[in-house]
Design a protein around this motif. Sequence first.
Motif, short mmCIF file in Angstrom:
data_model
loop_
_atom_site.label_atom_id
_atom_site.label_comp_id
_atom_site.label_asym_id
_atom_site.label_seq_id
_atom_site.Cartn_x
_atom_site.Cartn_y
_atom_site.Cartn_z
N ARG A 3 -24.93 -67.65 73.69
CA ARG A 3 -24.11 -66.40 74.41
C ARG A 3 -23.31 -66.57 74.99
NH1 ARG A 3 -29.28 -65.45 76.83
NH2 ARG A 3 -28.51 -63.41 78.33
N GLU A 4 -22.29 -66.01 75.09
CA GLU A 4 -21.08 -65.87 76.41
C GLU A 4 -21.52 -66.22 77.49
OE1 GLU A 4 -17.42 -64.49 75.30
OE2 GLU A 4 -17.53 -65.04 73.33
N LEU A 5 -21.80 -67.36 78.35
CA LEU A 5 -22.52 -67.09 80.09
C LEU A 5 -21.55 -68.36 80.68
CD1 LEU A 5 -26.02 -66.72 79.43
CD2 LEU A 5 -24.83 -65.08 80.39
N SER A 6 -21.05 -67.98 81.89
CA SER A 6 -20.96 -69.09 82.64
C SER A 6 -21.67 -69.76 83.02
CB SER A 6 -19.90 -68.45 83.90
OG SER A 6 -20.96 -67.61 84.73
N ALA A 7 -21.24 -71.35 83.55
CA ALA A 7 -22.02 -72.17 83.29
C ALA A 7 -23.06 -71.64 84.84
CB ALA A 7 -21.49 -73.44 84.74
N LEU A 8 -22.51 -70.50 86.21
CA LEU A 8 -22.97 -70.33 86.92
C LEU A 8 -24.36 -69.33 86.56
CD1 LEU A 8 -23.99 -70.69 90.31
CD2 LEU A 8 -22.03 -68.24 90.34
N ASN A 9 -23.45 -68.46 85.39
CA ASN A 9 -24.73 -67.15 84.96
C ASN A 9 -25.62 -67.89 84.33
OD1 ASN A 9 -23.41 -64.99 86.41
ND2 ASN A 9 -22.10 -64.87 83.83
N MET A 10 -25.26 -69.14 83.06
CA MET A 10 -26.29 -70.09 82.95
C MET A 10 -27.58 -70.46 84.09
SD MET A 10 -25.05 -71.87 79.89
CE MET A 10 -24.59 -71.10 78.87
N SER A 21 -34.83 -75.74 82.70
CA SER A 21 -33.61 -76.45 81.48
C SER A 21 -32.74 -75.25 80.39
CB SER A 21 -34.48 -76.84 80.23
OG SER A 21 -35.10 -78.32 81.52
N ALA A 22 -31.43 -75.76 80.16
CA ALA A 22 -31.06 -74.78 79.38
C ALA A 22 -30.87 -75.08 77.84
CB ALA A 22 -29.83 -74.50 80.15
N LEU A 23 -30.27 -75.06 76.77
CA LEU A 23 -30.66 -75.59 75.66
C LEU A 23 -29.81 -74.46 75.38
CD1 LEU A 23 -31.00 -76.88 72.99
CD2 LEU A 23 -32.48 -75.18 72.14
N VAL A 24 -28.53 -75.39 74.74
CA VAL A 24 -26.80 -75.25 74.71
C VAL A 24 -26.39 -74.88 73.09
CG1 VAL A 24 -25.98 -74.33 77.09
CG2 VAL A 24 -25.86 -76.28 75.61
N ALA A 25 -26.04 -74.59 72.31
CA ALA A 25 -25.64 -74.90 71.29
C ALA A 25 -24.33 -75.63 71.05
CB ALA A 25 -25.39 -73.23 70.36
N ALA A 26 -23.89 -76.64 70.03
CA ALA A 26 -23.21 -77.71 70.36
C ALA A 26 -21.49 -76.62 70.80
CB ALA A 26 -23.24 -78.32 68.95
N GLY A 27 -20.83 -77.23 71.48
CA GLY A 27 -19.95 -75.80 71.68
C GLY A 27 -19.45 -75.27 72.37
N GLN A 28 -20.56 -75.31 73.24
CA GLN A 28 -20.97 -73.82 73.70
C GLN A 28 -20.58 -74.11 74.99
OE1 GLN A 28 -25.00 -71.76 73.55
NE2 GLN A 28 -24.45 -71.00 74.80
N LEU A 29 -20.48 -75.05 75.91
CA LEU A 29 -19.86 -75.33 77.14
C LEU A 29 -19.21 -76.56 77.40
CD1 LEU A 29 -23.68 -75.73 78.93
CD2 LEU A 29 -21.72 -73.79 79.21
N ASN A 30 -18.02 -76.23 77.78
CA ASN A 30 -17.33 -78.19 78.01
C ASN A 30 -17.89 -78.12 79.41
OD1 ASN A 30 -16.30 -76.74 81.21
ND2 ASN A 30 -14.98 -75.23 80.19
N ALA A 31 -17.54 -79.47 79.36
CA ALA A 31 -17.66 -80.91 79.49
C ALA A 31 -17.61 -80.14 81.99
CB ALA A 31 -16.95 -82.21 79.80
N GLU A 32 -17.00 -79.78 82.06
CA GLU A 32 -16.81 -79.10 83.26
C GLU A 32 -18.27 -78.54 84.07
OE1 GLU A 32 -13.16 -77.56 83.23
OE2 GLU A 32 -12.28 -79.90 83.79
N ASP A 33 -18.08 -77.47 82.43
CA ASP A 33 -19.30 -76.74 83.21
C ASP A 33 -20.94 -77.79 82.47
OD1 ASP A 33 -18.13 -74.12 82.22
OD2 ASP A 33 -18.39 -73.94 80.51
N VAL A 34 -21.21 -78.09 82.34
CA VAL A 34 -22.20 -78.99 82.02
C VAL A 34 -22.49 -80.02 82.60
CG1 VAL A 34 -22.91 -81.31 81.22
CG2 VAL A 34 -21.91 -79.48 79.56
#
Length: 468
Positions: A3-10, A21-34
């Motif tokens: 799903r397309e969510l910003s880090a803050l929305n997550m 905890s959040a479980l994300v798919a590979a490539g769903q977040l960039n390093a800054e989001d993590v």
Amino acid sequence: RGRELSALNMRNEVNENLAKSALVAAGQLNAEDVQLLKKLFVNVYTAADSEEECIRALACGADGVLCPDAELLSEALCKGAETGIYAPRPFVVSHRGSSQATRQGRAYYENTVAAARAAYDAYHPDFVEIDLYLSADGYVVISHDATLDRMTTGTGSIESMTLAQIRQYKVDGGLGESAEYLDEIAVLDDYFEEFQNDGLMFLLEIKSAKTECVDAALALIKKYGMEGRVNFISFDRAQLAYAQSAEPSISVSYLTNGSEYDTVSDSFAAEVLSEVNPLNASLSPNWESMDAAGVRVLNRYGVKVNAWTLNMEAAFFREIRGIGYASYTTDYCGWMEKHPYSIDVPGEIVVAPGESVDIEAQLQSWSGKTEEVSLSVYYVSDGLTLADGKITAGETEGRETVVLLYEGSMYSVLSAPIDVVIRAGGGESEVPAGGCAGSASGGALAFAAVLLSAAAPAAALLRKKKNR
């Protein structure tokens, strides 16, 4: 996932569902989001189906990796085990905003805006921690104590006075007539105005027993757009429960002396979970009350552990390596100045088939000191070859990955994944929008049970300079 969510929305969705905890798919977040999610006390777990996806998750700073192949995961996280353990740096919290910063040889006064600014400019901590009370006319006043007596030129209970009455006095650091400087007694507005355009995060300790203090702080958080830069902490369980009910999206952490816990007891995890789960909180114990085994157990239950207040230099560096704390609060974040902060790398390099290129990287220090250091290549995917610090593209077009490592004496830093795009004719490099790219690997703290077993290979060394 997917799903397309910003880090803050997550963060909001995780907390609103009483999760940690959040479980994300590979490539769903960039390093800054993590890194942002982790600073907001959210565990980030990444689903991965290949060695490269496992490595990318680690490089982005994921707390853990969900992989259907245990052997694949082990190989990805334990490459080059002969060189030692991969131990990333923790987040560092400047206690009461001061943390060793001085003016004209004198320490700044705690819980003043000037102290927080000086500490941030000098040492670049991830957070400052400040303490909240409520004035009689509804202002959020920043003070460790309930009275003005210890740190200011005045006396009296903060919560019985209006802001105008409080500001008849100045912060003198308890020095009285010998005080060389006098600072204004700060309100929360002052901090948010000062740091609105910086990257500094805040731990707001709720000292007041009034729920109106929480309401006032939440209103200011929204007014200044600080929703993605603030967590609440408190010894007062009722106040944390109120904060969670008033604003379910915000993250909270339960402060405790920790002496009530026995980390080797069979009931340890159950005791902690019975306290933090009803609050949807992480745990903030006195650093002396917890050990690596206790932190590891809590991490496995998704509970981040934030240590306070570590003011012994030898212990600071001894405890940093591998214990698994999410953050350390300290009065001496200047201790970190000799150690690395992050590796800056391009998000993307575009090369032609068969072309060889240098990898440009800078190891950012906390203090700006420059010296020669060695960066090793932690991972290079199969479509590339590595020799003498250069990568050479294969003949097949596609997207490959390189991850760099700095292995320090106290902790290590991985770069964010570098995407190497192989295409005919080459082209201009750019930073892609997703795929766990970007340069914000500083701040990664590994999941103690899994990622801390990852070790760094000595595949190749790149001679670069620190430059901040």
